[in-house]
Design a protein around this motif. Structure first.
Motif, PDB file in Angstrom:
ATOM      1  N   ILE A 112      60.791 -16.681  58.390  1.00 15.65           N
ATOM      2  CA  ILE A 112      62.223 -16.698  58.730  1.00 15.65           C
ATOM      3  C   ILE A 112      62.995 -17.446  57.642  1.00 15.65           C
ATOM      4  CG2 ILE A 112      63.931 -17.609  60.374  1.00 15.65           C
ATOM      5  CD1 ILE A 112      61.796 -17.154  62.586  1.00 15.65           C
ATOM      6  N   ALA A 113      62.445 -18.592  57.209  1.00 11.95           N
ATOM      7  CA  ALA A 113      63.095 -19.366  56.141  1.00 11.95           C
ATOM      8  C   ALA A 113      63.188 -18.531  54.862  1.00 11.95           C
ATOM      9  CB  ALA A 113      62.311 -20.657  55.892  1.00 11.95           C
ATOM     10  N   GLU A 114      62.123 -17.760  54.597  1.00  7.37           N
ATOM     11  CA  GLU A 114      62.112 -16.927  53.391  1.00  7.37           C
ATOM     12  C   GLU A 114      63.204 -15.853  53.458  1.00  7.37           C
ATOM     13  OE1 GLU A 114      58.129 -15.554  52.469  1.00  7.37           O
ATOM     14  OE2 GLU A 114      59.007 -13.922  51.284  1.00  7.37           O
ATOM     15  N   ALA A 115      63.360 -15.249  54.634  1.00  2.07           N
ATOM     16  CA  ALA A 115      64.417 -14.240  54.799  1.00  2.07           C
ATOM     17  C   ALA A 115      65.787 -14.867  54.557  1.00  2.07           C
ATOM     18  CB  ALA A 115      64.333 -13.629  56.201  1.00  2.07           C
ATOM     19  N   LEU A 116      65.976 -16.079  55.066  1.00  5.98           N
ATOM     20  CA  LEU A 116      67.248 -16.778  54.853  1.00  5.98           C
ATOM     21  C   LEU A 116      67.418 -17.148  53.377  1.00  5.98           C
ATOM     22  CD1 LEU A 116      67.084 -19.033  58.048  1.00  5.98           C
ATOM     23  CD2 LEU A 116      68.709 -17.158  57.675  1.00  5.98           C
ATOM     24  N   ASP A 117      66.315 -17.576  52.737  1.00 12.89           N
ATOM     25  CA  ASP A 117      66.363 -17.887  51.293  1.00 12.89           C
ATOM     26  C   ASP A 117      66.850 -16.676  50.500  1.00 12.89           C
ATOM     27  OD1 ASP A 117      65.384 -20.421  51.766  1.00 12.89           O
ATOM     28  OD2 ASP A 117      63.324 -19.982  51.118  1.00 12.89           O
ATOM     29  N   GLN A 118      66.456 -15.491  50.962  1.00 12.09           N
ATOM     30  CA  GLN A 118      66.835 -14.257  50.255  1.00 12.09           C
ATOM     31  C   GLN A 118      68.241 -13.780  50.640  1.00 12.09           C
ATOM     32  OE1 GLN A 118      63.897 -11.080  50.279  1.00 12.09           O
ATOM     33  NE2 GLN A 118      62.223 -12.569  50.382  1.00 12.09           N
ATOM     34  N   GLY A 119      68.933 -14.576  51.425  1.00 12.67           N
ATOM     35  CA  GLY A 119      70.330 -14.263  51.709  1.00 12.67           C
ATOM     36  C   GLY A 119      70.590 -13.540  53.015  1.00 12.67           C
ATOM     37  N   ALA A 120      69.563 -13.420  53.856  1.00  8.28           N
ATOM     38  CA  ALA A 120      69.777 -12.727  55.130  1.00  8.28           C
ATOM     39  C   ALA A 120      70.772 -13.512  55.996  1.00  8.28           C
ATOM     40  CB  ALA A 120      68.455 -12.571  55.882  1.00  8.28           C
ATOM     41  N   ARG A 121      71.686 -12.776  56.631  1.00 10.68           N
ATOM     42  CA  ARG A 121      72.638 -13.399  57.553  1.00 10.68           C
ATOM     43  C   ARG A 121      72.205 -13.176  58.999  1.00 10.68           C
ATOM     44  NH1 ARG A 121      78.011 -13.915  55.914  1.00 10.68           N
ATOM     45  NH2 ARG A 121      78.368 -14.409  58.093  1.00 10.68           N
ATOM     46  N   ILE A 122      71.423 -12.127  59.202  1.00  7.75           N
ATOM     47  CA  ILE A 122      70.828 -11.882  60.521  1.00  7.75           C
ATOM     48  C   ILE A 122      69.339 -11.650  60.295  1.00  7.75           C
ATOM     49  CG2 ILE A 122      70.739 -10.330  62.519  1.00  7.75           C
ATOM     50  CD1 ILE A 122      73.705  -9.703  62.016  1.00  7.75           C
ATOM     51  N   VAL A 123      68.497 -12.411  61.007  1.00  6.31           N
ATOM     52  CA  VAL A 123      67.056 -12.266  60.853  1.00  6.31           C
ATOM     53  C   VAL A 123      66.468 -11.775  62.174  1.00  6.31           C
ATOM     54  CG1 VAL A 123      64.869 -13.386  60.282  1.00  6.31           C
ATOM     55  CG2 VAL A 123      66.988 -14.132  59.160  1.00  6.31           C
ATOM     56  N   VAL A 124      65.731 -10.674  62.082  1.00  9.05           N
ATOM     57  CA  VAL A 124      65.075 -10.074  63.240  1.00  9.05           C
ATOM     58  C   VAL A 124      63.571 -10.207  63.051  1.00  9.05           C
ATOM     59  CG1 VAL A 124      64.644  -7.917  64.458  1.00  9.05           C
ATOM     60  CG2 VAL A 124      66.930  -8.412  63.575  1.00  9.05           C
ATOM     61  N   VAL A 149      59.688 -21.894  68.787  1.00  9.42           N
ATOM     62  CA  VAL A 149      60.401 -22.909  68.013  1.00  9.42           C
ATOM     63  C   VAL A 149      60.703 -22.435  66.591  1.00  9.42           C
ATOM     64  CG1 VAL A 149      59.506 -24.861  69.328  1.00  9.42           C
ATOM     65  CG2 VAL A 149      58.279 -24.086  67.292  1.00  9.42           C
ATOM     66  N   ALA A 150      60.019 -21.382  66.128  1.00  3.13           N
ATOM     67  CA  ALA A 150      60.244 -20.891  64.762  1.00  3.13           C
ATOM     68  C   ALA A 150      61.686 -20.440  64.562  1.00  3.13           C
ATOM     69  CB  ALA A 150      59.287 -19.743  64.450  1.00  3.13           C
ATOM     70  N   LEU A 151      62.309 -19.974  65.643  1.00  2.00           N
ATOM     71  CA  LEU A 151      63.675 -19.449  65.539  1.00  2.00           C
ATOM     72  C   LEU A 151      64.649 -20.523  65.045  1.00  2.00           C
ATOM     73  CD1 LEU A 151      63.827 -17.371  68.853  1.00  2.00           C
ATOM     74  CD2 LEU A 151      63.288 -16.553  66.548  1.00  2.00           C
ATOM     75  N   SER A 152      64.407 -21.784  65.403  1.00  2.09           N
ATOM     76  CA  SER A 152      65.288 -22.849  64.914  1.00  2.09           C
ATOM     77  C   SER A 152      64.651 -23.664  63.794  1.00  2.09           C
ATOM     78  CB  SER A 152      65.714 -23.771  66.067  1.00  2.09           C
ATOM     79  OG  SER A 152      64.592 -24.269  66.743  1.00  2.09           O
ATOM     80  N   LEU A 153      63.313 -23.704  63.764  1.00  2.00           N
ATOM     81  CA  LEU A 153      62.648 -24.415  62.661  1.00  2.00           C
ATOM     82  C   LEU A 153      62.871 -23.674  61.338  1.00  2.00           C
ATOM     83  CD1 LEU A 153      60.797 -26.630  61.554  1.00  2.00           C
ATOM     84  CD2 LEU A 153      58.819 -25.286  62.349  1.00  2.00           C
ATOM     85  N   GLY A 154      62.874 -22.331  61.392  1.00  2.91           N
ATOM     86  CA  GLY A 154      63.090 -21.533  60.180  1.00  2.91           C
ATOM     87  C   GLY A 154      64.389 -21.902  59.463  1.00  2.91           C
ATOM     88  N   PRO A 155      65.516 -21.922  60.185  1.00  2.10           N
ATOM     89  CA  PRO A 155      66.770 -22.339  59.557  1.00  2.10           C
ATOM     90  C   PRO A 155      66.718 -23.751  58.951  1.00  2.10           C
ATOM     91  CG  PRO A 155      67.230 -21.201  61.609  1.00  2.10           C
ATOM     92  CD  PRO A 155      65.732 -21.340  61.522  1.00  2.10           C
ATOM     93  N   ALA A 156      66.054 -24.689  59.651  1.00  3.95           N
ATOM     94  CA  ALA A 156      65.972 -26.060  59.127  1.00  3.95           C
ATOM     95  C   ALA A 156      65.166 -26.078  57.827  1.00  3.95           C
ATOM     96  CB  ALA A 156      65.344 -26.986  60.168  1.00  3.95           C
ATOM     97  N   ILE A 157      64.051 -25.348  57.795  1.00  5.84           N
ATOM     98  CA  ILE A 157      63.227 -25.271  56.574  1.00  5.84           C
ATOM     99  C   ILE A 157      64.059 -24.692  55.432  1.00  5.84           C
ATOM    100  CG2 ILE A 157      61.275 -24.070  55.513  1.00  5.84           C
ATOM    101  CD1 ILE A 157      59.877 -24.243  58.292  1.00  5.84           C
ATOM    102  N   HIS A 158      64.817 -23.640  55.726  1.00  4.34           N
ATOM    103  CA  HIS A 158      65.646 -22.996  54.701  1.00  4.34           C
ATOM    104  C   HIS A 158      66.728 -23.946  54.190  1.00  4.34           C
ATOM    105  CE1 HIS A 158      68.663 -20.426  52.861  1.00  4.34           C
ATOM    106  NE2 HIS A 158      69.511 -20.734  53.823  1.00  4.34           N
TER     107      HIS A 158
END
Lengths: 104, 455
Positions: free
Chosen positions: B158-170, B177-186
């Motif tokens: 999830i963090a990687e998708a956000l790193d690549q500029g994703a605004r919506i991650v499916v 907990v990954a749903l909120s941990l991913g954004p924090a990692i990013h």
């Protein structure tokens, strides 16, 4: 010494993982946490839930939260989707534990 | 500091919560959890009938309704709405944005790799036995009845998708907990071995993952005086780069954020609190500190973590027979006694019919169904009514079907003062059971795809 229900000195929340129910038991006041540790033993909880829990009972301590966590194995008639029970996910077992009496 | 708002604790939660979280005040991320254990087998069944199905259709509908707020407020959305078909869900999200007038405006990230159903036989052939974590049995014993098999992926894809500029991650299946941990990692670029920070993200994520259960919902303390349950605010995690965090909610919403409610949620559905195992870290819930830091504001700090294990958890569902549950309601006087007698009559009839079941369950709702007879005490003969709830489970669908025909006659040929529900006879349902297992991490590869328009 006074005999009280856990309801008077603690609160709780329960849920499921497969056929195992967990009950988090939290002291309303920090000074009551040692009462929970001393008196709400795995043996008493197993006896308390003898009609519901067919497996073993485990207990874990969270002194930082003044809380105990109980795992009741084989307590949900096979677990959420298999169970025929009204409370297939053990959501009301929290309050069932609060029926237990302890000495203050 | 970033604000991560949860707007859905399970599929079926409030349809308004996402809009209220977007419009009620500043947030950076919106997270939504769609996948309970039973959901994957239902979605897999839908997918096997229609390759364009198998994801949470509610999600693109929500995106369409909330598109203006998501785009104009710059909020990023993370949801495990992909089910067993995240790619098609991503396409549906792109289409929903287009319908709302934002065609091609947002990059959409899709995380796959969790679904190992198509690879199952290959894995078993190579000696990955996927033994049941509870019973120790190898999966081969139920292989032919397996309906779905999904790995709980971690937060890094999830963090990687956000790193690549994703605004919506499916995503498909991932840890809740990954749903909120991913954004924090990013946002904070936490490393894979910053165990304490990852554990902090896990703890914060655990508190908000069940929606309003962190903001006063289902809380036993002072529930009668809870402000505005009808307008209850959903939780917001304010995460700091060093791992400290606070739980709060938008001003003006109902409910309350207290140490009591957050503590109930911290101990909700955990096992050993010293070892809360996630794909990314083992979090120690006995290390954290908690305090009320203001009205509707609880602060958490001191979280400690240890290296993650070499395994992912796998959630496998399989068909395990059939069941049916029906009810009759008996009225005063002696409602409980009447219901008990009806139960005896039914059991006698089932026996005379020669029907075999794996289990028969009888409950007396209003008397002792939730806590059992031993804890509830002798029911009063003056109870206004008792609902007799009886169910059977077994492998023979015909026997279960026959059972469903035995309830209604009791309304006329059994004890008096009884009412039969208007819904008709009980439905026979397939029982889907769960098979928790572990799989070595090197057997699983998450794939991250980010594009303006998926596919």
């Amino acid at each position: 010494m006074a005999r009280v229900r856990l309801l008077d000195i603690a609160h709780a929340r329960s849920g499921d993982k497969g056929d195992c129910a967990n009950i988090g038991l939290i002291a309303l006041k920090p000074e009551h946490y040692p009462v929970l540790v001393a008196q709400v033993t795995t043996e008493r909880v197993k006896e308390h839930f003898r009609e519901i829990c067919r497996g073993r009972v485990e207990r874990f301590e969270l002194p930082n939260l003044h809380a105990l966590n109980f795992l009741l194995h084989e307590a949900l008639d096979g677990g959420g989707t298999v169970s025929l029970r009204t409370d297939a996910q053990g959501k009301t077992l929290s309050a069932a534990l609060l029926r237990m009496e302890v000495d203050l | 500091m970033i604000r991560i708002a949860n707007a859905q604790g399970f599929w079926g939660d409030s349809l308004e919560a996402p809009l209220e979280q977007l419009r009620g005040g500043p947030i950076d991320y919106l997270t939504l959890d769609y996948l309970a254990e039973v959901t994957m087998s239902i979605l897999q069944k839908q997918y096997s009938r229609d390759p364009q199905a198998g994801y949470a259709r509610d999600f693109p509908q929500m995106i369409e309704r909330a598109a203006k707020d998501i785009v104009e407020r710059g909020v990023k959305v993370v949801a495990n709405a992909g089910g067993v078909n995240p790619e098609t869900c991503g396409e549906a999200v792109a289409a929903a944005l287009a319908r709302a007038g934002y065609k091609g405006r947002l990059k959409i990230g899709v995380v796959t790799g969790d679904n190992i159903l198509p690879r199952l036989d290959g894995l078993l052939a190579r000696g990955v036995e996927l033994r049941n974590l509870d019973t120790g049995e190898p999966l081969s014993t139920v292989r032919s009845r397996v309906r779905s098999a999904n790995v709980y992926l971690g937060a890094f894809p999830i963090a990687e998708a956000l790193d690549q500029g994703a605004r919506i991650v499916v995503t498909g299946r991932c840890s809740d907990v990954a749903l909120s941990l991913g954004p924090a990692i990013h946002e904070f670029q936490w490393a894979r071995d910053e165990w304490d920070k990852l554990a902090a993200g896990v703890v914060g994520g655990h508190v908000i993952e069940c929606g309003a259960q962190a903001t006063g919902g289902n809380c036993q303390v002072d529930w009668e005086t809870m402000p505005d349950f009808a307008g209850i605010g959903y939780p917001i995690l304010e995460a700091e780069p060093d791992g400290r965090c606070a739980i709060t909610k938008h001003a003006g919403t109902g409910g309350r954020v207290t140490v009591a409610g957050v503590t109930e949620q911290l101990v909700y559905e955990i096992g050993d609190p010293r070892a809360y195992i996630t794909p990314d870290v083992i979090a120690d819930f006995t290390s954290l500190q908690i305090e009320q830091a203001g009205p509707d504001r609880v602060r958490l700090w001191g979280m400690r973590g240890r290296p993650a294990t070499d395994f992912y958890k796998v959630s496998i569902s399989y068909s395990a027979g059939f069941k049916a549950v029906g009810t009759l309601t008996y009225g005063w006087p002696d409602a409980y006694k009447k219901a008990k007698m009806a139960d005896q009559i039914l059991r006698t009839r089932l026996e005379r019919l020669g029907l075999q079941f794996d289990a028969i369950s009888s409950e007396y709702v209003g008397a002792n169904a939730c806590h059992g007879e031993a804890l509830s005490g002798e029911p009063s003969p003056d109870l206004a009514e008792v609902t007799w709830r009886v169910g059977v489970r077994g492998q023979d669908a015909a026997a279960i079907e026959r059972f469903t025909r035995e309830l209604a006659p009791l309304a006329l040929n059994g004890p008096p003062v009884v009412t039969y529900p208007s819904g008709g006879k009980p439905k026979v349902e397939e029982v889907v059971a769960y098979w928790p297992a572990l799989i070595p991490k090197n057997e699983v590869a998450a794939t991250v795809k980010v594009a303006v328009k998926v596919a």
